[in-house]
Design a protein around this motif. Structure first.
Motif, PDB file in Angstrom:
ATOM      1  N   GLY A   1      32.012  57.342  23.338  1.00 49.44           N
ATOM      2  CA  GLY A   1      31.316  56.175  23.792  1.00 49.44           C
ATOM      3  C   GLY A   1      32.310  55.039  23.924  1.00 49.44           C
ATOM      4  N   THR A   2      31.746  53.830  23.905  1.00 48.88           N
ATOM      5  CA  THR A   2      32.543  52.607  23.962  1.00 48.88           C
ATOM      6  C   THR A   2      31.944  51.585  23.004  1.00 48.88           C
ATOM      7  OG1 THR A   2      31.221  51.602  25.736  1.00 48.88           O
ATOM      8  CG2 THR A   2      33.073  52.991  26.405  1.00 48.88           C
ATOM      9  N   ALA A   3      32.751  50.584  22.645  1.00 51.38           N
ATOM     10  CA  ALA A   3      32.300  49.466  21.815  1.00 51.38           C
ATOM     11  C   ALA A   3      33.048  48.232  22.309  1.00 51.38           C
ATOM     12  CB  ALA A   3      32.566  49.720  20.344  1.00 51.38           C
ATOM     13  N   GLU A   4      32.600  47.710  23.449  1.00 57.00           N
ATOM     14  CA  GLU A   4      33.305  46.637  24.148  1.00 57.00           C
ATOM     15  C   GLU A   4      32.602  45.304  23.882  1.00 57.00           C
ATOM     16  OE1 GLU A   4      34.652  49.070  28.073  1.00 57.00           O
ATOM     17  OE2 GLU A   4      32.533  49.137  27.502  1.00 57.00           O
ATOM     18  N   GLU A   5      33.216  44.487  23.023  1.00 58.25           N
ATOM     19  CA  GLU A   5      32.596  43.243  22.588  1.00 58.25           C
ATOM     20  C   GLU A   5      32.525  42.219  23.712  1.00 58.25           C
ATOM     21  OE1 GLU A   5      33.379  41.531  18.876  1.00 58.25           O
ATOM     22  OE2 GLU A   5      33.990  43.396  17.923  1.00 58.25           O
ATOM     23  N   SER A   6      31.398  41.492  23.741  1.00 56.08           N
ATOM     24  CA  SER A   6      31.150  40.409  24.701  1.00 56.08           C
ATOM     25  C   SER A   6      31.167  40.892  26.147  1.00 56.08           C
ATOM     26  CB  SER A   6      32.172  39.282  24.502  1.00 56.08           C
ATOM     27  OG  SER A   6      32.091  38.757  23.188  1.00 56.08           O
ATOM     28  N   ASP A   7      30.940  42.168  26.357  1.00 52.42           N
ATOM     29  CA  ASP A   7      30.873  42.750  27.694  1.00 52.42           C
ATOM     30  C   ASP A   7      29.407  43.070  27.981  1.00 52.42           C
ATOM     31  OD1 ASP A   7      30.992  44.267  30.025  1.00 52.42           O
ATOM     32  OD2 ASP A   7      32.823  45.316  29.422  1.00 52.42           O
ATOM     33  N   GLU A   8      28.828  42.373  28.958  1.00 48.77           N
ATOM     34  CA  GLU A   8      27.396  42.521  29.250  1.00 48.77           C
ATOM     35  C   GLU A   8      27.134  43.286  30.548  1.00 48.77           C
ATOM     36  OE1 GLU A   8      24.792  39.260  28.325  1.00 48.77           O
ATOM     37  OE2 GLU A   8      26.426  38.160  27.365  1.00 48.77           O
ATOM     38  N   ASP A   9      28.129  43.998  31.023  1.00 49.65           N
ATOM     39  CA  ASP A   9      27.966  44.773  32.250  1.00 49.65           C
ATOM     40  C   ASP A   9      27.173  46.042  31.953  1.00 49.65           C
ATOM     41  OD1 ASP A   9      28.168  45.976  34.698  1.00 49.65           O
ATOM     42  OD2 ASP A   9      30.300  46.483  34.520  1.00 49.65           O
ATOM     43  N   ARG A  10      25.996  46.145  32.550  1.00 47.26           N
ATOM     44  CA  ARG A  10      25.145  47.312  32.328  1.00 47.26           C
ATOM     45  C   ARG A  10      25.358  48.409  33.363  1.00 47.26           C
ATOM     46  NH1 ARG A  10      20.674  46.160  28.809  1.00 47.26           N
ATOM     47  NH2 ARG A  10      20.602  43.956  28.213  1.00 47.26           N
ATOM     48  N   ALA A  11      26.266  48.198  34.279  1.00 48.33           N
ATOM     49  CA  ALA A  11      26.541  49.209  35.304  1.00 48.33           C
ATOM     50  C   ALA A  11      27.386  50.336  34.713  1.00 48.33           C
ATOM     51  CB  ALA A  11      27.259  48.589  36.488  1.00 48.33           C
ATOM     52  N   VAL A  12      27.094  51.561  35.120  1.00 50.94           N
ATOM     53  CA  VAL A  12      27.886  52.710  34.679  1.00 50.94           C
ATOM     54  C   VAL A  12      29.256  52.647  35.347  1.00 50.94           C
ATOM     55  CG1 VAL A  12      28.082  55.222  34.750  1.00 50.94           C
ATOM     56  CG2 VAL A  12      25.862  54.142  34.289  1.00 50.94           C
ATOM     57  N   ARG A  13      30.312  52.802  34.567  1.00 49.02           N
ATOM     58  CA  ARG A  13      31.677  52.786  35.083  1.00 49.02           C
ATOM     59  C   ARG A  13      32.180  54.227  35.163  1.00 49.02           C
ATOM     60  NH1 ARG A  13      33.483  47.928  30.956  1.00 49.02           N
ATOM     61  NH2 ARG A  13      32.376  46.236  32.063  1.00 49.02           N
ATOM     62  N   PRO A  14      32.422  54.727  36.365  1.00 45.66           N
ATOM     63  CA  PRO A  14      32.846  56.124  36.505  1.00 45.66           C
ATOM     64  C   PRO A  14      34.115  56.447  35.730  1.00 45.66           C
ATOM     65  CG  PRO A  14      32.175  55.225  38.627  1.00 45.66           C
ATOM     66  CD  PRO A  14      32.212  54.071  37.677  1.00 45.66           C
ATOM     67  N   GLU A  15      35.070  55.517  35.690  1.00 47.83           N
ATOM     68  CA  GLU A  15      36.315  55.797  34.990  1.00 47.83           C
ATOM     69  C   GLU A  15      36.083  55.909  33.482  1.00 47.83           C
ATOM     70  OE1 GLU A  15      35.990  51.296  35.395  1.00 47.83           O
ATOM     71  OE2 GLU A  15      35.531  53.080  36.596  1.00 47.83           O
ATOM     72  N   THR A  16      35.120  55.124  32.972  1.00 51.47           N
ATOM     73  CA  THR A  16      34.780  55.213  31.554  1.00 51.47           C
ATOM     74  C   THR A  16      34.089  56.538  31.255  1.00 51.47           C
ATOM     75  OG1 THR A  16      34.555  52.809  31.369  1.00 51.47           O
ATOM     76  CG2 THR A  16      33.461  54.137  29.686  1.00 51.47           C
ATOM     77  N   ALA A  17      33.204  56.954  32.136  1.00 49.69           N
ATOM     78  CA  ALA A  17      32.523  58.242  31.960  1.00 49.69           C
ATOM     79  C   ALA A  17      33.531  59.384  31.922  1.00 49.69           C
ATOM     80  CB  ALA A  17      31.514  58.458  33.077  1.00 49.69           C
ATOM     81  N   SER A  18      34.523  59.330  32.806  1.00 47.17           N
ATOM     82  CA  SER A  18      35.549  60.385  32.829  1.00 47.17           C
ATOM     83  C   SER A  18      36.341  60.412  31.531  1.00 47.17           C
ATOM     84  CB  SER A  18      36.500  60.163  34.014  1.00 47.17           C
ATOM     85  OG  SER A  18      35.811  60.292  35.236  1.00 47.17           O
ATOM     86  N   ALA A  19      36.673  59.225  31.009  1.00 44.13           N
ATOM     87  CA  ALA A  19      37.421  59.155  29.758  1.00 44.13           C
ATOM     88  C   ALA A  19      36.588  59.691  28.592  1.00 44.13           C
ATOM     89  CB  ALA A  19      37.839  57.709  29.487  1.00 44.13           C
ATOM     90  N   ILE A  20      35.289  59.387  28.586  1.00 44.19           N
ATOM     91  CA  ILE A  20      34.410  59.897  27.533  1.00 44.19           C
ATOM     92  C   ILE A  20      34.358  61.421  27.571  1.00 44.19           C
ATOM     93  CG2 ILE A  20      31.988  60.050  26.802  1.00 44.19           C
ATOM     94  CD1 ILE A  20      31.722  57.081  27.627  1.00 44.19           C
ATOM     95  N   LEU A  21      34.193  61.974  28.754  1.00 39.88           N
ATOM     96  CA  LEU A  21      34.146  63.430  28.890  1.00 39.88           C
ATOM     97  C   LEU A  21      35.446  64.071  28.412  1.00 39.88           C
ATOM     98  CD1 LEU A  21      32.388  63.611  32.358  1.00 39.88           C
ATOM     99  CD2 LEU A  21      31.475  64.530  30.220  1.00 39.88           C
ATOM    100  N   GLU A  22      36.563  63.440  28.742  1.00 41.77           N
ATOM    101  CA  GLU A  22      37.860  63.994  28.336  1.00 41.77           C
ATOM    102  C   GLU A  22      38.018  63.960  26.819  1.00 41.77           C
ATOM    103  OE1 GLU A  22      42.660  63.167  29.068  1.00 41.77           O
ATOM    104  OE2 GLU A  22      41.158  62.121  30.282  1.00 41.77           O
ATOM    105  N   ARG A  23      37.695  62.832  26.203  1.00 50.50           N
ATOM    106  CA  ARG A  23      37.843  62.708  24.752  1.00 50.50           C
ATOM    107  C   ARG A  23      36.901  63.652  24.012  1.00 50.50           C
ATOM    108  NH1 ARG A  23      36.886  57.223  25.507  1.00 50.50           N
ATOM    109  NH2 ARG A  23      35.311  57.231  23.841  1.00 50.50           N
ATOM    110  N   CYS A  24      35.656  63.716  24.457  1.00 52.36           N
ATOM    111  CA  CYS A  24      34.680  64.562  23.770  1.00 52.36           C
ATOM    112  C   CYS A  24      35.004  66.045  23.923  1.00 52.36           C
ATOM    113  CB  CYS A  24      33.279  64.261  24.290  1.00 52.36           C
ATOM    114  SG  CYS A  24      32.650  62.645  23.786  1.00 52.36           S
ATOM    115  N   SER A  25      35.505  66.420  25.078  1.00 53.10           N
ATOM    116  CA  SER A  25      35.874  67.817  25.289  1.00 53.10           C
ATOM    117  C   SER A  25      37.063  68.216  24.425  1.00 53.10           C
ATOM    118  CB  SER A  25      36.192  68.050  26.764  1.00 53.10           C
ATOM    119  OG  SER A  25      35.046  67.840  27.563  1.00 53.10           O
ATOM    120  N   ALA A  26      37.977  67.259  24.194  1.00 55.59           N
ATOM    121  CA  ALA A  26      39.109  67.539  23.323  1.00 55.59           C
ATOM    122  C   ALA A  26      38.663  67.650  21.868  1.00 55.59           C
ATOM    123  CB  ALA A  26      40.157  66.443  23.468  1.00 55.59           C
ATOM    124  N   LEU A  27      37.682  66.822  21.489  1.00 55.80           N
ATOM    125  CA  LEU A  27      37.202  66.827  20.114  1.00 55.80           C
ATOM    126  C   LEU A  27      36.314  68.033  19.834  1.00 55.80           C
ATOM    127  CD1 LEU A  27      37.113  65.154  17.463  1.00 55.80           C
ATOM    128  CD2 LEU A  27      35.064  64.044  18.360  1.00 55.80           C
TER     129      LEU A  27
END
Length: 315
Positions: free
Chosen positions: A224-250
């Protein structure tokens, strides 16, 4: 007493339920339906995350654990109990909230993945929030709680016609009570198809990018993410890709799992949870219950018990 609960996330619904069960006349009003709240985005693994003060949070979390464990024989609540592990790159002590869980053990060195020096394992409730929020809403309605969808802009308006208001507005407390200590913490997750995974896994070594894999009955939440003071509710494709990569490694088992969706929520963080009662300009009682950070599910029923006590003391 006649009580109006403001907010329909997990905390607001739990408070409405407990107040009604305690014999109060309750109505609930909220700007967002439960399925549109931050609660609906939560991975909803019981875990005291980004919430203080320590002593109160430990007590609230222990009570909520007990309540959720009591729902395990009710499939309609969406609650399951799953054993998992939190992994650490360096040796670590027990967490300050250790007394809130029945058992807490160390992961044997042979069971640690490469790159990790320590780990904790324990059984924790996991809540399918879509199911649980719908169950809670149906439950309060069945008990006679009136539900209205609409934004409350002023506490004086909320107090009209009732004896007490319970403020469970989360991040909305910035506007409702002008609480500028509230900070949004953006969380993005990926939902994938369940492929037989049973255990959850958590790695918080990077505070801005906590990595977690939380299985439910039909899905798995990857974050996931924990981005303080960030109120953007739009899905960020690059963030989704990073999450998939990290979770697959874990957890290699989730690599290639079919993606079902993406969600973004804003955690309502605060230096400390605000749970207190105040008399509002002689118009009535206001009980504040907000600022649960990333632990709304974990603290919900415990906090609701305290809300009932504060309201009942003034009855």
């Amino acid at each position: 007493m006649k009580v109006r609960v403001v907010g329909a996330g997990i905390v607001g619904l739990a408070c409405a339920l407990r107040l009604r069960e305690a014999g109060h006349e309750v109505e609930l009003v909220a700007a967002d339906r439960p399925e549109n709240t931050t609660s609906s985005v939560a991975a909803a693994l019981w875990y005291p995350y980004r919430a203080l003060p320590e002593q109160a949070v430990t007590r609230w979390a222990a009570r909520t654990y007990e309540v959720l464990a009591g729902m395990l024989d009710r499939p309609d609540t969406g609650v399951s109990l799953r054993t998992g592990r939190e992994l650490f790159p360096r040796p670590t002590g027990d967490p300050w909230w250790a007394d809130a869980v029945p058992t807490l053990e160390r992961v044997p060195p042979a069971g640690l993945p490469t790159g990790y020096a320590d780990g904790l394992t324990f059984a924790a409730p996991v809540v399918d929030m879509g199911t649980h929020l719908a169950w809670l809403l149906d439950r309060v309605r069945s008990l006679g709680v009136g539900v209205t969808w609409g934004r409350v802009r002023h506490l004086t308006d909320a107090l009209a016609g009732v004896d007490a208001v319970v403020n469970c507005t989360g991040l909305g407390a910035r506007e409702l009570v002008h609480d500028l200590t509230m900070t949004p913490v953006r969380g993005q997750v990926v939902i994938v198809e369940q492929n037989g995974l049973d255990a959850w896994t958590l790695d918080q070594s990077d505070p801005r990018r906590p990595t977690y894999v939380v299985p439910r009955a039909g899905t798995i939440v990857l974050g996931g993410t924990a981005e303080e003071s960030d109120e953007d509710r739009a899905v960020r494709p690059e963030t989704a890709s990073a999450i998939l990569e990290r979770c697959s490694a874990l957890v290699p088992q989730v690599a290639g799992a079919r993606i079902l969706g993406h969600r973004v929520g804003l955690r309502p963080a605060r230096p400390a949870v605000r749970l207190e009662a105040e008399d509002h300009a002689g118009r009535g009682l206001v009980v504040h219950c907000y600022g649960h950070g990333g632990a709304g599910v974990t603290l919900s029923y415990g906090c609701a018990d305290d809300v009932v006590r504060l309201v009942s003391e003034r009855a």
